[in-house]
Design a protein around this motif. Structure first.
Motif, PDB file in Angstrom:
ATOM      1  N   LYS A   1       0.800  -1.222   0.000  1.00 28.83           N
ATOM      2  CA  LYS A   1       0.000   0.000   0.000  1.00 28.83           C
ATOM      3  C   LYS A   1       0.835   1.276   0.000  1.00 28.83           C
ATOM      4  O   LYS A   1       0.332   2.350  -0.328  1.00 28.83           O
ATOM      5  N   ASN A   2       2.105   1.165   0.377  1.00 30.07           N
ATOM      6  CA  ASN A   2       2.951   2.356   0.526  1.00 30.07           C
ATOM      7  C   ASN A   2       4.231   2.222  -0.291  1.00 30.07           C
ATOM      8  O   ASN A   2       4.991   1.265  -0.113  1.00 30.07           O
ATOM      9  N   VAL A   3       4.456   3.195  -1.182  1.00 36.97           N
ATOM     10  CA  VAL A   3       5.634   3.189  -2.051  1.00 36.97           C
ATOM     11  C   VAL A   3       6.319   4.555  -1.960  1.00 36.97           C
ATOM     12  O   VAL A   3       5.677   5.596  -2.096  1.00 36.97           O
ATOM     13  N   ILE A   4       7.624   4.528  -1.729  1.00 42.30           N
ATOM     14  CA  ILE A   4       8.411   5.763  -1.667  1.00 42.30           C
ATOM     15  C   ILE A   4       9.190   5.904  -2.971  1.00 42.30           C
ATOM     16  O   ILE A   4       9.880   4.966  -3.391  1.00 42.30           O
ATOM     17  N   ILE A   5       9.047   7.056  -3.624  1.00 46.59           N
ATOM     18  CA  ILE A   5       9.773   7.352  -4.860  1.00 46.59           C
ATOM     19  C   ILE A   5      10.635   8.578  -4.583  1.00 46.59           C
ATOM     20  O   ILE A   5      10.132   9.687  -4.428  1.00 46.59           O
ATOM     21  N   ASN A   6      11.926   8.364  -4.531  1.00 47.78           N
ATOM     22  CA  ASN A   6      12.833   9.400  -4.055  1.00 47.78           C
ATOM     23  C   ASN A   6      12.996  10.547  -5.052  1.00 47.78           C
ATOM     24  O   ASN A   6      13.127  11.703  -4.668  1.00 47.78           O
ATOM     25  N   HIS A   7      13.017  10.235  -6.346  1.00 49.47           N
ATOM     26  CA  HIS A   7      13.187  11.249  -7.389  1.00 49.47           C
ATOM     27  C   HIS A   7      11.884  12.031  -7.544  1.00 49.47           C
ATOM     28  O   HIS A   7      10.823  11.444  -7.815  1.00 49.47           O
ATOM     29  N   HIS A   8      11.958  13.349  -7.394  1.00 53.77           N
ATOM     30  CA  HIS A   8      10.729  14.154  -7.289  1.00 53.77           C
ATOM     31  C   HIS A   8       9.868  14.092  -8.551  1.00 53.77           C
ATOM     32  O   HIS A   8       8.648  13.874  -8.468  1.00 53.77           O
ATOM     33  N   ASN A   9      10.457  14.270  -9.722  1.00 51.37           N
ATOM     34  CA  ASN A   9       9.670  14.238 -10.961  1.00 51.37           C
ATOM     35  C   ASN A   9       9.057  12.869 -11.205  1.00 51.37           C
ATOM     36  O   ASN A   9       7.918  12.750 -11.690  1.00 51.37           O
ATOM     37  N   SER A  10       9.799  11.813 -10.859  1.00 48.30           N
ATOM     38  CA  SER A  10       9.259  10.451 -11.004  1.00 48.30           C
ATOM     39  C   SER A  10       8.105  10.236 -10.032  1.00 48.30           C
ATOM     40  O   SER A  10       7.114   9.578 -10.365  1.00 48.30           O
ATOM     41  N   PHE A  11       8.230  10.790  -8.849  1.00 50.69           N
ATOM     42  CA  PHE A  11       7.148  10.736  -7.858  1.00 50.69           C
ATOM     43  C   PHE A  11       5.877  11.396  -8.407  1.00 50.69           C
ATOM     44  O   PHE A  11       4.773  10.842  -8.310  1.00 50.69           O
ATOM     45  N   LEU A  12       6.036  12.566  -9.020  1.00 55.62           N
ATOM     46  CA  LEU A  12       4.879  13.271  -9.570  1.00 55.62           C
ATOM     47  C   LEU A  12       4.246  12.485 -10.719  1.00 55.62           C
ATOM     48  O   LEU A  12       3.010  12.419 -10.840  1.00 55.62           O
ATOM     49  N   ARG A  13       5.094  11.867 -11.570  1.00 52.93           N
ATOM     50  CA  ARG A  13       4.573  11.063 -12.673  1.00 52.93           C
ATOM     51  C   ARG A  13       3.808   9.848 -12.151  1.00 52.93           C
ATOM     52  O   ARG A  13       2.757   9.490 -12.684  1.00 52.93           O
ATOM     53  N   ALA A  14       4.330   9.232 -11.110  1.00 52.25           N
ATOM     54  CA  ALA A  14       3.672   8.052 -10.542  1.00 52.25           C
ATOM     55  C   ALA A  14       2.312   8.410  -9.954  1.00 52.25           C
ATOM     56  O   ALA A  14       1.323   7.676 -10.140  1.00 52.25           O
ATOM     57  N   LYS A  15       2.247   9.532  -9.244  1.00 50.35           N
ATOM     58  CA  LYS A  15       0.972   9.954  -8.647  1.00 50.35           C
ATOM     59  C   LYS A  15      -0.086  10.183  -9.725  1.00 50.35           C
ATOM     60  O   LYS A  15      -1.266   9.865  -9.538  1.00 50.35           O
ATOM     61  N   LYS A  16       0.354  10.732 -10.845  1.00 47.77           N
ATOM     62  CA  LYS A  16      -0.586  11.005 -11.929  1.00 47.77           C
ATOM     63  C   LYS A  16      -0.943   9.733 -12.699  1.00 47.77           C
ATOM     64  O   LYS A  16      -2.126   9.456 -12.954  1.00 47.77           O
ATOM     65  N   LYS A  17       0.072   8.955 -13.051  1.00 53.30           N
ATOM     66  CA  LYS A  17      -0.126   7.767 -13.875  1.00 53.30           C
ATOM     67  C   LYS A  17      -0.900   6.680 -13.142  1.00 53.30           C
ATOM     68  O   LYS A  17      -1.718   5.964 -13.729  1.00 53.30           O
ATOM     69  N   TYR A  18      -0.664   6.557 -11.842  1.00 56.06           N
ATOM     70  CA  TYR A  18      -1.262   5.459 -11.084  1.00 56.06           C
ATOM     71  C   TYR A  18      -2.230   5.976 -10.013  1.00 56.06           C
ATOM     72  O   TYR A  18      -2.377   5.391  -8.951  1.00 56.06           O
ATOM     73  N   LYS A  19      -2.908   7.079 -10.326  1.00 54.95           N
ATOM     74  CA  LYS A  19      -3.786   7.698  -9.327  1.00 54.95           C
ATOM     75  C   LYS A  19      -4.979   6.823  -8.958  1.00 54.95           C
ATOM     76  O   LYS A  19      -5.559   6.982  -7.882  1.00 54.95           O
ATOM     77  N   ASN A  20      -5.328   5.898  -9.844  1.00 57.44           N
ATOM     78  CA  ASN A  20      -6.478   5.030  -9.565  1.00 57.44           C
ATOM     79  C   ASN A  20      -6.083   3.728  -8.870  1.00 57.44           C
ATOM     80  O   ASN A  20      -6.926   2.872  -8.614  1.00 57.44           O
TER      81      ASN A  20
END
Length: 388
Positions: A53-72
């Motif tokens: 349930k919890n994933v840490i993405i250290n690279h900021h831009n990759s974090f933002l892409r993940a939140k958008k791409k996998y928001k569902n």
């Protein structure tokens, strides 16, 4: 009840090997947190497979892409390791694997010591630069520490039931990498692709370069000195091209032990997870052909000049080790970007490590984690200022 697991750096080589082992033992383990730097697609596939349930993405831009791409997706994404002690409670985690690359792996390592019963560390930089801090935290929180690198896991296995004062000498084996038998004229022509092609192991680009220059063995000697409370005179690098013997321990009572296993990092990882589980079996037949032809050789420091650094290191840990890591990382990156040649890589690392600007750090103790980060930033500033 399932044992709770955290894997920080789950998309790297060590992390993926750990995941592969857990796939065969899903009924025993509950993976609570995964982390990656940029590999968002892989970490999400891992999270789905283990219902994380919890994933840490250290690279900021990759974090933002993940939140958008996998928001569902039913996954909470975070961009900081600061969240660890907010998600987890003390000693909730049975086992944490720290396989983050770089000095930035030290902070989450220290956080997870407090939260874990057992911690496997494959982050060289933490063990080299921050061992004094790690050691204090391990004792403070009574956390069991297991080194994961094959050489250190071997020495750990050979000495764990022994008084460390009974150890006379330990030997760390080195394959010699892809250029073991190259002449200097041949080394002038080597390519990046040749450098990355290790004869025995499949590794990432950074560690492959370090293996070729033998800097990885410099690091491993420092780690061994720290982990096993030895001095540098008690540790020797020995060339063993087959990489079948991973560690040798010679004791004061005349007994010498050695440990062998196939060239597979799953073996030390598996044994760190299932240390007392005799039912688990990764064994293959002993390769007596290799045993009959071990072909040990003394290290030629002229062939691998970076190993000469070991002759100058202070016995007590200092901020110089942070400079060593930072200088090596800086020039390896330049080599991977094809901005410098292989021989120039070695020359630049060597010359900078003996620069008075950095050798003065040998007398400066590591007081806290900020000392390490500030030293790294200082060294990077100096290197970038030179315009290399």
């Amino acid at each position: 009840m399932k044992k709770k697991i955290v894997i920080l750096g789950s998309t790297g080589s060590i992390g993926k090997n750990t995941i592969d082992i857990l796939k065969k033992n899903k009924k025993k383990f509950d993976v609570k947190i995964l982390s990656t730097n940029k590999n968002i697609n892989l970490v999400v596939r891992q999270a789905k497979e283990f219902n994380v349930k919890n994933v840490i993405i250290n690279h900021h831009n990759s974090f933002l892409r993940a939140k958008k791409k996998y928001k569902n997706y039913n996954i909470s994404f975070y961009n900081s390791f600061e969240i660890l002690d907010k998600i987890l409670t003390n000693k909730e985690i049975f086992y944490t694997m720290i396989s983050i690359v770089g000095i930035d792996g030290l902070d989450p390592c220290l956080k997870m010591i407090k939260l874990s019963q057992n911690i496997g560390i494959a982050n060289k930089e933490s063990l080299i630069c921050g061992w004094s801090i790690i050691q204090k935290e391990i004792k403070r929180y009574n956390t069991k520490f297991i080194p994961i690198d094959s050489e250190h896991f071997s020495i750990y296995s050979l000495t764990k039931n022994e008084n460390i004062k009974s150890v006379e000498k330990i030997y760390l084996t080195a394959s010699g990498g892809p250029f073991l038998n190259f002449t200097k004229s041949q080394l002038k022509k080597v390519t990046l692709q040749e450098t990355l092609k290790h004869p025995n192991w499949i590794m990432g680009p950074k560690i492959s370069v370090d293996s070729a220059t033998m800097m990885n063995k410099v690091f491993e000697v420092i780690e061994a000195k720290n982990i096993f409370s030895l001095n540098y005179r008690q540790i020797k690098i020995i060339i063993h091209p087959k990489s079948y013997i991973h560690g040798i321990a010679k004791f004061n009572n005349g007994i010498t032990k050695l440990l062998l296993h196939d060239n597979d990092m799953k073996i030390p990882i598996h044994n760190s997870l299932f240390e007392n589980d005799l039912k688990k079996n990764l064994s293959s037949k002993i390769n007596f052909e290799i045993l009959n032809n071990l072909n040990f050789k003394n290290l030629n420091q002229n062939q691998f000049p970076l190993t000469k650094i070991l002759n100058t290191l202070p016995e007590k840990g200092s901020l110089y080790e942070t400079a060593l890591i930072t200088i090596n990382d800086f020039f390896v990156k330049k080599f991977l970007q094809k901005k410098i040649s292989y021989l120039n890589l070695i020359k630049l690392i060597y010359n900078h490590l003996f620069n008075k600007e950095f050798t003065k750090l040998k007398i400066q103790k590591v007081r806290n984690i900020n000392d390490i980060y500030n030293t790294r930033n200082y060294v990077l500033f100096k290197l970038n200022k030179k315009g290399i």
